[in-house]
Design an enzyme around this catalytic site. Sequence first.
Site, short mmCIF file in Angstrom:
data_model
loop_
_atom_site.label_atom_id
_atom_site.label_comp_id
_atom_site.label_asym_id
_atom_site.label_seq_id
_atom_site.Cartn_x
_atom_site.Cartn_y
_atom_site.Cartn_z
N ARG A 107 43.37 48.37 24.97
CA ARG A 107 43.56 49.07 26.24
C ARG A 107 42.68 50.31 26.20
O ARG A 107 42.88 51.18 25.34
CB ARG A 107 45.02 49.47 26.43
CG ARG A 107 45.22 50.47 27.57
CD ARG A 107 46.66 50.68 27.92
NE ARG A 107 47.20 49.50 28.57
CZ ARG A 107 48.41 49.43 29.11
NH1 ARG A 107 49.21 50.49 29.09
NH2 ARG A 107 48.83 48.33 29.68
N HIS A 134 43.28 44.35 34.88
CA HIS A 134 44.49 44.20 34.05
C HIS A 134 44.86 42.71 34.04
O HIS A 134 45.90 42.31 34.58
CB HIS A 134 45.61 45.07 34.64
CG HIS A 134 46.75 45.31 33.71
ND1 HIS A 134 46.79 44.87 32.39
CD2 HIS A 134 47.94 45.97 33.90
CE1 HIS A 134 47.92 45.24 31.84
NE2 HIS A 134 48.62 45.91 32.72
N GLN A 137 48.37 41.24 32.93
CA GLN A 137 49.44 41.47 33.89
C GLN A 137 49.41 40.43 35.01
O GLN A 137 50.46 39.94 35.45
CB GLN A 137 49.32 42.88 34.48
CG GLN A 137 50.41 43.20 35.48
CD GLN A 137 51.78 43.31 34.84
OE1 GLN A 137 51.96 44.06 33.90
NE2 GLN A 137 52.75 42.56 35.35
N ASP A 237 51.69 48.93 43.11
CA ASP A 237 51.42 49.58 41.82
C ASP A 237 51.37 51.09 42.09
O ASP A 237 51.26 51.51 43.26
CB ASP A 237 50.07 49.07 41.28
CG ASP A 237 49.70 49.66 39.92
OD1 ASP A 237 50.60 50.14 39.20
OD2 ASP A 237 48.49 49.64 39.58
N CYS A 277 54.08 45.98 38.46
CA CYS A 277 53.71 45.86 37.04
C CYS A 277 54.41 46.89 36.18
O CYS A 277 54.46 46.71 34.95
CB CYS A 277 52.19 45.97 36.90
SG CYS A 277 51.53 47.56 37.44
N ARG A 305 55.13 39.04 30.49
CA ARG A 305 53.99 39.57 29.72
C ARG A 305 53.97 38.94 28.33
O ARG A 305 52.92 38.54 27.81
CB ARG A 305 54.07 41.10 29.59
CG ARG A 305 53.92 41.87 30.90
CD ARG A 305 52.51 41.78 31.45
NE ARG A 305 51.53 42.28 30.50
CZ ARG A 305 51.26 43.58 30.27
NH1 ARG A 305 51.89 44.52 30.94
NH2 ARG A 305 50.34 43.93 29.39
N1 NVA Z 1 47.08 50.81 37.76
C1 NVA Z 1 47.96 51.23 36.69
C2 NVA Z 1 48.55 50.04 35.99
C3 NVA Z 1 49.60 50.38 34.97
C4 NVA Z 1 50.11 49.17 34.21
C5 NVA Z 1 47.22 52.09 35.71
O1 NVA Z 1 46.08 51.77 35.36
O2 NVA Z 1 47.76 53.11 35.29
#
Ligand code: NVA
Length: 320
Positions: A107, A134, A137, A237, A277, A305
């Site tokens: 990540r 992502h 997800q 989100d 998410c 997940r």
């Molecule tokens: N768009 C959010 C997703 C978190 C799982 C982020 O990047 O923080």
Amino acid sequence: MSATSSAPQHFLADDDLTSAQQREVLELAAALKADPFSATPLAGPQAVAIIFDKPTLRTQASFTAGVAHLGGYPMLVDGTLAQIGVRESVPDTARVLGRMTSAIVWRTYAQSALTEMATHAGVPVVNALTDDYHPCQILADLLTIAEHTGGLAASGPALTGRRFAYVGDGANNMAHSYLLGGALAGMDVRIGAPEGYHPDPEVLARAAAIATSTGAQVSVHTDPASAVDGVEVLATDTWVSMGQEGQKEERERPFRPYQLNDALLSHASPSAIVLHCLPAYRGKEITDAVIEGPASRVWDEAENRLHVQKAILAYLLGHR
Ligand code: NVA
């Protein structure tokens, strides 16, 4: 267990999988959900490096548990200690970790860094969230949609014809992955977002190109009610993604009309389900009533997940 030559090397973005491969991964995820300890492609135990340069809860928990389920050893690498790209270059890090592990899960911020890791690692690399995508997800979301709206298609795109809308930040990683992953799955993917926060045109064009071959539809709406009209699945989100904390105040006003609340939900199909998410900011992008209400499937989505990430790791490692 059987080796496959058709699996991609890495999972850096949703469209690293073909539509058929995405369906295979989702089928594998469903099988692993039904029988969690039936596949041990990481027996040894082989190590999988799991690296976080941004905060995490679900992703760390699900990859850690998932690698253990697959017979492996989850090697957590603290991104703040490793300082990849600062203390040590991405290619050097990739070559070191690639000598010691069977896969790398990362990540981070820039998609280009993840691509660089994949170029030099010599083992599969999995995107555990970047600024752009992502994809793990979205696999979890697709499995959840299948479970709650009639199952996976037996052949062809996994979720042909399902009507899906995402409202909120159309330019973030989730919106981009919904476009690509949803187009691969054959869905009607609608993004409802304010002007200035629409998807990257390059990603939208890629999704549209995929849609022509899968029968999917992709569209961008500035009117949130038109985006969600009649959909079977609604998702949102955070309005402030990780790394955007400095824009918190300026992002509040434009996104307010896109809040996922009962009024917006009333435009969807009466049996529509709601996804998020997580982490959720109740009272911002979603109301407490909706996330805790009868349409919400967010806890199944979170659990999924685990199952999809086991499946993508197993798939990349040659297990079907
Ligand atoms: N768009 C959010 C997703 C978190 C799982 C982020 O990047 O923080």
